[in-house]
Design an enzyme around this catalytic site. Structure first.
Site, PDB file in Angstrom:
ATOM      1  N   ASP A   3      31.192  -4.741  31.830  1.00  0.00           N
ATOM      2  CA  ASP A   3      32.636  -4.565  31.591  1.00  0.00           C
ATOM      3  C   ASP A   3      33.001  -4.170  30.145  1.00  0.00           C
ATOM      4  OD1 ASP A   3      32.487  -5.492  34.183  1.00  0.00           O
ATOM      5  OD2 ASP A   3      33.867  -7.160  33.929  1.00  0.00           O
ATOM      6  N   ASP A  23      34.982  -3.425  35.782  1.00  0.00           N
ATOM      7  CA  ASP A  23      36.047  -4.197  36.422  1.00  0.00           C
ATOM      8  C   ASP A  23      37.072  -3.175  36.934  1.00  0.00           C
ATOM      9  OD1 ASP A  23      36.625  -6.991  36.851  1.00  0.00           O
ATOM     10  OD2 ASP A  23      38.265  -6.869  35.396  1.00  0.00           O
ATOM     11  N   HIS A  54      40.297  -3.076  39.409  1.00  0.00           N
ATOM     12  CA  HIS A  54      41.275  -3.744  40.273  1.00  0.00           C
ATOM     13  C   HIS A  54      42.341  -2.780  40.785  1.00  0.00           C
ATOM     14  CE1 HIS A  54      39.609  -7.523  38.962  1.00  0.00           C
ATOM     15  NE2 HIS A  54      40.008  -7.376  37.708  1.00  0.00           N
ATOM     16  N   HIS A  92      46.785  -6.639  42.004  1.00  0.00           N
ATOM     17  CA  HIS A  92      45.650  -7.505  42.369  1.00  0.00           C
ATOM     18  C   HIS A  92      46.049  -8.991  42.322  1.00  0.00           C
ATOM     19  CE1 HIS A  92      41.588  -9.372  41.920  1.00  0.00           C
ATOM     20  NE2 HIS A  92      41.312  -8.447  42.816  1.00  0.00           N
ATOM     21  N   HIS A 124      45.107  -5.853  34.179  1.00  0.00           N
ATOM     22  CA  HIS A 124      44.039  -5.220  33.397  1.00  0.00           C
ATOM     23  C   HIS A 124      43.129  -4.415  34.316  1.00  0.00           C
ATOM     24  CE1 HIS A 124      42.109  -8.807  35.012  1.00  0.00           C
ATOM     25  NE2 HIS A 124      40.970  -8.146  34.914  1.00  0.00           N
ATOM     26  N   LYS A 157      33.577  -3.543  40.592  1.00  0.00           N
ATOM     27  CA  LYS A 157      33.818  -4.852  41.213  1.00  0.00           C
ATOM     28  C   LYS A 157      35.266  -5.245  40.983  1.00  0.00           C
ATOM     29  CE  LYS A 157      32.369  -7.265  37.043  1.00  0.00           C
ATOM     30  NZ  LYS A 157      33.696  -7.822  36.693  1.00  0.00           N
ATOM     31  N   CYS A 186      32.697 -12.881  32.968  1.00  0.00           N
ATOM     32  CA  CYS A 186      31.858 -12.002  33.786  1.00  0.00           C
ATOM     33  C   CYS A 186      30.378 -12.085  33.442  1.00  0.00           C
ATOM     34  CB  CYS A 186      32.389 -10.576  33.734  1.00  0.00           C
ATOM     35  SG  CYS A 186      33.979 -10.467  34.612  1.00  0.00           S
TER      36      CYS A 186
END
Ligand code: VGL
Ligand code: ZN
Length: 198
Positions: free
Chosen positions: A9, A47, A49, A53, A82, A107, A152
């Site tokens: 990330d 990351d 989203h 989310h 984010h 993810k 993470c």
């Protein structure tokens, strides 16, 4: 032992100026690029989203970022919006050597479940597919770097250790969010799970 470097990330939203900025998040980029030269396999996680989310505080009326919420799968920190898919904040830091990556693993795309770990979503059971990928390639040793140490990186390292990988976290190439002592707790938890902290 066949090894891979997992870069977690390293995205604009986790760097200074980003929506969920980690102090010094950008400072690790040159060191991560240098570390890549020591590995035949480099994997990046991103990351990723959807807007709205369920981990975003804005999806929970009356709630503020960094508060806890109870989700069907357990407690969840509510984050500022984010790493929204396609946004500038979701892009990798411009200095990161993305070209070295064999695989970019996204993810957090499931609207209803967050995913700190690169192996499982936050229900701790829905797989991302990374274990299958590594297994098929015969990779058994993992070195992890990136953001954030206490979320993470921590969840990824714990899952990897549980799955039987030899796991090393290069703490000098990680930076943490550190809410309410979460950094020290994460480091203690990783150590007791058999993760090597360098
Ligand atoms: C992360 C919080 C929310 C991380 C991702 O990369 O550590 N933390 N989403
Ligand atoms: Zn996230």
């Amino acid at each position: 032992m066949t090894k891979a470097l997992i870069v977690i990330d390293v995205q604009n939203d986790f760097c200074p100026g980003g929506a969920l900025a980690v102090a010094g998040g950008d400072a690790i980029v040159p060191g991560i690029n240098a570390a890549m030269t020591g590995f035949s396999t480099v994997i990046l996680s991103q990351d990723w989203h959807p807007a709205g989310h369920s981990s975003f505080a804005t999806s929970h009326p009356g709630r503020a970022p960094m508060e806890m919420a109870e989700m069907p799968y357990g407690p969840q920190v509510l984050w500022p919006d984010h790493c929204v898919q396609g946004s500038a904040g979701a892009k990798f830091h411009a200095g990161l050597n993305v070209d070295r990556a064999d695989l970019i693993l996204r993810k957090g795309y499931n609207p209803a479940i967050d995913s700190y770990s690169t192996f499982f979503e936050n229900d701790r059971s829905t797989p991302t597919g990374l274990h299958g990928y590594l297994t098929e390639r015969g990779i058994t040793g993992l070195t992890m770097v990136g953001l954030a140490t206490d979320f993470c990186v921590n969840y990824s390292a714990l899952d990897a250790a549980r799955l039987g990988y030899a796991v090393r976290v290069e703490t000098t190439l990680c930076r943490g969010i550190d809410m309410n002592g979460s950094l020290a707790a994460a480091e203690a938890g990783m150590r007791s799970a058999g993760v090597t902290l360098a």
